[in-house]
Motif scaffolding. Structure first.
Motif, PDB file in Angstrom:
ATOM      1  N   HIS A   1      41.684  41.038 -67.585  1.00 35.74           N
ATOM      2  CA  HIS A   1      41.986  39.634 -67.888  1.00 35.74           C
ATOM      3  C   HIS A   1      41.047  38.943 -68.556  1.00 35.74           C
ATOM      4  CE1 HIS A   1      42.835  36.187 -64.735  1.00 35.74           C
ATOM      5  NE2 HIS A   1      43.580  35.811 -65.687  1.00 35.74           N
ATOM      6  N   VAL A   2      41.542  37.942 -69.266  1.00 37.08           N
ATOM      7  CA  VAL A   2      40.709  36.837 -69.919  1.00 37.08           C
ATOM      8  C   VAL A   2      41.162  35.484 -69.417  1.00 37.08           C
ATOM      9  CG1 VAL A   2      40.005  38.284 -71.716  1.00 37.08           C
ATOM     10  CG2 VAL A   2      42.287  36.840 -71.766  1.00 37.08           C
TER      11      VAL A   2
ATOM     12  N   MET B   1      38.565  42.351 -77.782  1.00 38.72           N
ATOM     13  CA  MET B   1      39.209  40.925 -77.644  1.00 38.72           C
ATOM     14  C   MET B   1      39.020  40.327 -78.902  1.00 38.72           C
ATOM     15  SD  MET B   1      37.056  40.352 -74.394  1.00 38.72           S
ATOM     16  CE  MET B   1      37.337  38.134 -74.139  1.00 38.72           C
TER      17      MET B   1
ATOM     18  N   VAL C   1      40.476  45.921 -71.286  1.00 40.85           N
ATOM     19  CA  VAL C   1      40.092  44.487 -71.021  1.00 40.85           C
ATOM     20  C   VAL C   1      41.349  44.064 -70.108  1.00 40.85           C
ATOM     21  CG1 VAL C   1      39.547  42.120 -71.362  1.00 40.85           C
ATOM     22  CG2 VAL C   1      38.674  43.921 -72.751  1.00 40.85           C
TER      23      VAL C   1
ATOM     24  N   SER D   1      35.744  37.479 -69.382  1.00 41.99           N
ATOM     25  CA  SER D   1      36.569  38.858 -69.475  1.00 41.99           C
ATOM     26  C   SER D   1      36.557  39.549 -68.367  1.00 41.99           C
ATOM     27  CB  SER D   1      36.501  39.428 -70.888  1.00 41.99           C
ATOM     28  OG  SER D   1      35.138  39.617 -71.210  1.00 41.99           O
TER      29      SER D   1
ATOM     30  N   HIS E   1      33.134  45.643 -74.123  1.00 37.33           N
ATOM     31  CA  HIS E   1      33.610  46.409 -72.804  1.00 37.33           C
ATOM     32  C   HIS E   1      33.783  47.823 -73.362  1.00 37.33           C
ATOM     33  CE1 HIS E   1      33.994  43.027 -70.331  1.00 37.33           C
ATOM     34  NE2 HIS E   1      34.545  42.382 -70.864  1.00 37.33           N
TER      35      HIS E   1
ATOM     36  N   SER F   1      37.051  43.667 -66.759  1.00 37.10           N
ATOM     37  CA  SER F   1      37.554  45.093 -67.298  1.00 37.10           C
ATOM     38  C   SER F   1      37.387  46.113 -66.358  1.00 37.10           C
ATOM     39  CB  SER F   1      36.377  45.181 -68.474  1.00 37.10           C
ATOM     40  OG  SER F   1      36.445  46.579 -68.947  1.00 37.10           O
TER      41      SER F   1
ATOM     42  N   GLY G   1      43.079  40.133 -74.773  1.00 38.34           N
ATOM     43  CA  GLY G   1      42.405  41.286 -74.476  1.00 38.34           C
ATOM     44  C   GLY G   1      43.307  42.570 -74.372  1.00 38.34           C
TER      45      GLY G   1
END
Length: 478
Positions: free
Chosen positions: A370-371, A346, A368, A382, A364, A384, A340
């Motif tokens: 955190h995935v 991503m 981004v 994910s 998004h 955002s 991300g």
């Protein structure tokens, strides 16, 4: 005679040509005519029979990413699916156990004197650690829900913490670039501070237990542009992975034994771990890479531990159990990686197969942050700064749903062990639990007085921990 023919053709019209397939798209048996009255119960029996499962396992069924929860005919009619073509029904194995959604705060524990920046349950779910801006790491007693040890020694903010998959070590990394190994049973440091990085630590990842047990090596990423492999027993950096031209923002040690690093130089690099040679570069992002996740991450994190709470008598026994869990989870498919970025997109990769992305995932409206793959690898979530959490197919990378409800950037997400529920923590001071099947909000958890920086769902599924700017650690139960 004619009447009979009429009956027969009407019967056939009621049948739909279907093909059962696993999530990777591999067909199970030949395609066949199924009556429109077929539901999940009948499909479960068919799949268990075709797979020759001695123990009957639960499955969920999907037609083009939509779960089948009604009779086949009703679904096809409602979604206006053409019955002229073969309908592919994807079966997904479900966790045999079910995790209850958390719905109440069971305790609010004070102790940290500055913001809580990271929280992490041990691989067996029995211990909890947190890192804070007050320069300490704390271990908490989950039975009494009180502070257990305060681990002091860092001179700057503790930015990240990571448990070894055998649960024997905890490592913390600070804003000044030092690392410390702790003994979770005593809260004491194991040796001196580990130095080598020149700037702050952005990530820590342990070598998987199925590759090495007892756990000794871990890798760290830093704003100084390097990643380093450390040996917890020798207490020193054994390999420096240098090659990125800007800060390394995240690092993962994969199940195949490769290390993946994401950087502000827009690339992801893949390294082997005996000499630290660069194997390949994954390019495609137009801005900083912020976050990486592996499809096997959950079994890598928990090693030999699962919901049965089995204890192991030797490192070898642990290694064997961890390998079995890893192989079961991974199946015949390659390990997948998702990245991300600040470019709002991503990418889904299969790094062992190709240096080109499998797919680009867009939608998004902001960076981004955190995935995270679900424990069974079937979903990607994910988070955002656009205030949303998005759900994607973990195999194809296709967009599935957007979870909206947060009114501030979403900082961190965590999955329940059965892959059915997703947790998010946000700048808006709330945690939220989302139901993957209904794709709706299951539980709203207000209670923090300020931004929630860190969330974790315990691997045994019983508890959620959260921490943030209000300096308290909260435990949530079902």
């Amino acid at each position: 005679m004619e009447a009979e023919v009429g009956e027969e053709s009407r019967e056939l019209n009621n049948n739909v040509m279907c093909q059962l397939a696993d999530p990777e798209g591999t067909p199970l048996g030949a395609s066949m005519y199924l009556p429109q009255s077929v539901g999940t119960k009948e499909l479960q029996q068919m799949v268990n029979k075709l797979l020759n499962n001695e123990e009957k396992l639960p499955y969920a069924f999907y037609i083009s990413d939509q779960e089948l929860v009604v009779q086949l005919g009703d679904y096809l009619h409602k979604k206006k699916v053409s019955v002229e073509k073969v309908v592919t029904i994807v079966y997904q194995p479900q966790a045999v156990f079910r995790i209850r959604p958390v719905n109440r705060c069971s305790s609010t524990i004070a102790g940290h004197t500055e913001a809580v920046l990271s929280v992490a349950f041990s691989p067996d779910g029995q211990q909890l650690a947190s890192g804070s801006g007050d320069t300490t790491v704390r271990l908490w007693d989950l039975n009494t829900q009180t502070p257990l040890f305060t681990c002091t020694g860092h001179k700057n903010w503790v930015l990240c913490i990571a448990w070894s998959p055998d649960g024997k070590h905890l490592v913390s990394g600070s804003k000044s670039g030092e690392l410390q190994c702790w003994d979770p049973l005593t809260g004491r440091p194991s040796g001196n501070l580990l130095t080598g990085h020149k700037k702050w630590i952005t990530g820590i990842s342990w070598e998987p237990a199925h590759l090495s047990s007892p756990c000794r090596r871990f890798v760290t990423s830093s704003k100084d542009g390097d990643a380093r492999i450390w040996d917890a027993t020798l207490r020193k950096s054994v390999i420096c992975l240098s090659g990125h031209t800007l800060a390394v923002t995240c690092v993962k040690w994969g199940g195949d034994g490769f290390i993946y690093t994401g950087s502000q130089d827009c690339t992801i690099k893949v390294w082997e771990t005996t000499q630290g040679k660069l194997i390949r570069e994954l390019k495609g992002h137009g801005h900083w890479v912020n976050t990486l996740a592996l499809s096997t991450e959950y079994v890598l994190r928990t090693g030999a531990f699962d919901h049965t709470r089995k204890q192991y008598s030797s490192p070898d026994e642990m290694k064997k159990a961890a390998l079995e869990r890893y192989n079961n989870m991974k199946g015949n498919a390659p390990e997948r990686l998702v990245s991300g970025s600040d470019d709002f997109t991503m990418f889904l990769w299969e790094p062992s197969v190709s240096k080109h992305p499998k797919t680009r995932m867009t939608g998004h409206q902001q960076l981004v942050n955190h995935v995270y793959f679900s424990p069974d690898g079937q979903w990607i979530a994910s988070a955002s700064f656009d205030k949303s959490v998005k759900l994607w197919n973990g195999i194809t990378g296709k967009f599935v749903a957007a979870f909206r409800g947060h009114v501030g950037p979403v900082y961190q997400i965590s999955w329940s062990a059965d892959s059915r529920l997703l947790l998010s923590g946000s700048k808006d001071s709330t945690l939220k639990v989302w139901d993957v099947r209904t794709q709706k909000l299951k539980q709203d958890l207000p209670g923090h007085a300020d931004e929630v920086f860190a969330v974790d769902w315990s691997p045994d599924g019983e508890k959620v921990a959260s921490g943030g700017r209000d300096r308290v650690l909260k435990l949530w139960m079902g």
